[in-house]
Design a protein around this motif. Structure first.
Motif, PDB file in Angstrom:
ATOM      1  N   GLY A 211       0.838  -1.200   0.000  1.00 39.47           N
ATOM      2  CA  GLY A 211       0.000   0.000   0.000  1.00 39.47           C
ATOM      3  C   GLY A 211       0.869   1.246   0.000  1.00 39.47           C
ATOM      4  O   GLY A 211       2.027   1.180   0.389  1.00 39.47           O
ATOM      5  N   HIS A 212       0.344   2.368  -0.497  1.00 36.66           N
ATOM      6  CA  HIS A 212       1.167   3.594  -0.473  1.00 36.66           C
ATOM      7  C   HIS A 212       0.344   4.875  -0.460  1.00 36.66           C
ATOM      8  O   HIS A 212       0.815   5.904  -0.911  1.00 36.66           O
ATOM      9  N   GLU A 213      -0.882   4.786   0.047  1.00 36.41           N
ATOM     10  CA  GLU A 213      -1.732   5.994   0.134  1.00 36.41           C
ATOM     11  C   GLU A 213      -2.206   6.126   1.571  1.00 36.41           C
ATOM     12  O   GLU A 213      -3.235   5.565   1.941  1.00 36.41           O
ATOM     13  N   VAL A 214      -1.449   6.844   2.369  1.00 34.01           N
ATOM     14  CA  VAL A 214      -1.667   6.746   3.809  1.00 34.01           C
ATOM     15  C   VAL A 214      -1.927   8.083   4.482  1.00 34.01           C
ATOM     16  O   VAL A 214      -1.289   9.086   4.177  1.00 34.01           O
ATOM     17  N   MET A 215      -2.846   8.057   5.421  1.00 29.39           N
ATOM     18  CA  MET A 215      -2.983   9.170   6.363  1.00 29.39           C
ATOM     19  C   MET A 215      -3.060   8.581   7.769  1.00 29.39           C
ATOM     20  O   MET A 215      -3.507   7.444   7.955  1.00 29.39           O
ATOM     21  N   GLY A 216      -2.599   9.348   8.739  1.00 27.86           N
ATOM     22  CA  GLY A 216      -2.630   8.848  10.104  1.00 27.86           C
ATOM     23  C   GLY A 216      -2.167   9.907  11.074  1.00 27.86           C
ATOM     24  O   GLY A 216      -1.869  11.044  10.685  1.00 27.86           O
ATOM     25  N   ALA A 217      -2.116   9.531  12.339  1.00 30.65           N
ATOM     26  CA  ALA A 217      -1.715  10.473  13.386  1.00 30.65           C
ATOM     27  C   ALA A 217      -0.357  10.068  13.937  1.00 30.65           C
ATOM     28  O   ALA A 217      -0.094   8.875  14.146  1.00 30.65           O
ATOM     29  N   VAL A 218       0.507  11.046  14.154  1.00 31.25           N
ATOM     30  CA  VAL A 218       1.843  10.768  14.700  1.00 31.25           C
ATOM     31  C   VAL A 218       1.693  10.353  16.163  1.00 31.25           C
ATOM     32  O   VAL A 218       1.071  11.061  16.952  1.00 31.25           O
ATOM     33  N   VAL A 219       2.222   9.166  16.483  1.00 27.05           N
ATOM     34  CA  VAL A 219       2.115   8.682  17.863  1.00 27.05           C
ATOM     35  C   VAL A 219       3.470   8.570  18.563  1.00 27.05           C
ATOM     36  O   VAL A 219       3.522   8.451  19.787  1.00 27.05           O
ATOM     37  N   ALA A 220       4.557   8.578  17.804  1.00 23.13           N
ATOM     38  CA  ALA A 220       5.881   8.532  18.442  1.00 23.13           C
ATOM     39  C   ALA A 220       6.913   9.139  17.499  1.00 23.13           C
ATOM     40  O   ALA A 220       6.782   9.031  16.278  1.00 23.13           O
TER      41      ALA A 220
END
Ligand code: NAD
Ligand code: ZN
Ligand code: ZN
Length: 355
Positions: free
Chosen positions: A74-83
């Motif tokens: 996969g290569h279409e990513v969104m997310g939240a920085v956790v570390a």
């Protein structure tokens, strides 16, 4: 805290869709959650889009792609920085971000010129899901905050496809050196990329947009998104483009399929000075010669993904409501069925996995 700053206690294990063998279906494995080293950041994946390129990667014969197995797909990513691995990146913790998947060096002549999608240092793996681990997993490790674009925390999973389908389609259209106002444009393949390209095109006021897709639902989507006509094959659009242009042909052909029939038929669609932009990689080829099938003044391009600054443009368009991916959500444990649906043309717009 030591070198790694974390937002909260992280689990030890996570799910990840891993490709172990070329030409063999990937598997949803349990692997350790990666720890960010110096400069790196760990994101909790909120959404990851499924691209047709993933199918080309899975189907590739051994030795074709310069990637070492196994890696997460996969290569279409969104997310939240956790570390984060560095104290100086501390302020990134908790931010919602889109990941720019071309993990460029940031320093070479291409990067310095804003052409980081052609970074001269990227000779092997390119980025997430293209040789490095990607976001069809619960967490993703990104080498630097340079590859992140901050999002509104309220952004939903429909934003994930902007990082590839949106970016690639946008880059293909806006890199055209000619004004598209009044132009005649053919868009071949109204899937993940094509349906976003139609929206980017519409903003540039072409006079006529002809869409091509063998699937009826894709043709209906094309008409809803601003195409003036939608037909099932390149042979059909050939006749239509000739008729509607008074015999001259199209000024721009965007091929989001790249199959033998689409690339083979493209020269016949083109007016003098027209450009063929081949984005798809479905095994087509084209003989490029002066005095051959291509018209006088031809241009042929095969753009790759898009630079970081275009990702920012695409996300700005999405926030403004000028660009919106049509998405269907799936769970991570449904990802293999979802890829099968993509392969067999059962999905419109983009399939997005929400872990
Ligand atoms: P998709 O499966 O979502 O869409 C492809 C569409 O093309 C489908 O609607 C399908 O019905 C249609 N189609 C298939 N055969 C056709 C034909 N002969 N004529 C007309 N339409 C046809 O795929 P996607 O994720 O949008 O990707 C499209 C292509 O672009 C893939 O080959 C992918 O690998 C490639 N891609 C390239 C880049 C790049 O940087 N160059 C980036 C992303 C994807
Ligand atoms: Zn892709
Ligand atoms: Zn570089």
């Amino acid at each position: 805290m030591t070198a790694t700053e974390t937002a909260a206690e992280l689990p030890h294990g996570m799910r990840a869709l891993r490709l172990h063998e070329w030409g063999v279906a990937p598997s949803l494995d349990r692997i350790p959650v990666p720890q960010p080293g110096p400069g790196q950041v760990l994101l909790r994946v909120d959404a990851a889009g499924l691209c047709h390129s993933d199918l080309h990667i899975m189907d590739a014969d051994a030795g074709v792609l310069p990637y070492t197995l196994p890696f997460n797909l996969g290569h279409e990513v969104m997310g939240a920085v956790v570390a984060v691995g560095d104290d100086r990146d501390r302020e990134w913790i908790g931010r919602s971000c889109g990941v720019h998947g071309v993990w460029s060096c940031g320093e070479c002549r291409a990067c310095a010129a804003g052409r980081d999608n052609y970074c001269v240092e990227l000779n092997g793996p390119i980025g997430c899901g293209t040789g490095y681990d990607d976001g069809l997993a619960d967490f993703i490790l990104v080498p630097s905050t340079r590859h992140l674009v901050e999002l509104d925390p309220a952004a939903g999973p429909e934003v994930a496809p902007m990082t590839d389908a949106g970016l690639t389609a946008y880059h293909a259209v806006v890199s055209q050196p000619v004004d598209l106002r009044g132009a005649i444009v053919v868009v071949v393949g109204i899937g993940g990329l094509g349906h976003l390209a139609l929206q980017v095109l519409t903003l540039r006021l072409p006079s006529l947009v002809l869409a091509v897709d063998p699937r009826e639902s894709a043709r209906e989507l094309a008409l809803r998104l601003g195409a003036h006509h939608a037909v099932a094959s390149v042979a059909e659009v050939d006749a239509l483009a000739a008729e509607l242009s008074g015999g001259s042909g199209a000024d721009l052909v965007l091929d989001f399929v790249g199959a033998p029939d689409t690339m083979g038929g493209a020269p016949g669609l083109m007016a003098g000075g027209a450009c063929l932009v081949v984005v798809g990689s479905a095994g087509g080829s084209l003989t490029v010669t002066k005095g051959g099938a291509l018209p006088r003044g031809w241009r042929v391009e095969a753009p790759f993904w898009g630079p970081h600054h275009h990702l920012q443009d695409v996300l700005d368009l999405a926030v403004a409501g000028d660009l919106a991916a049509v998405v269907e959500q799936r769970r991570l444990d449904e990802v293999l069925e979802a890829y099968q649906d993509l392969r067999e043309g059962r999905a419109d717009g983009r399939l997005v996995v929400v872990p």
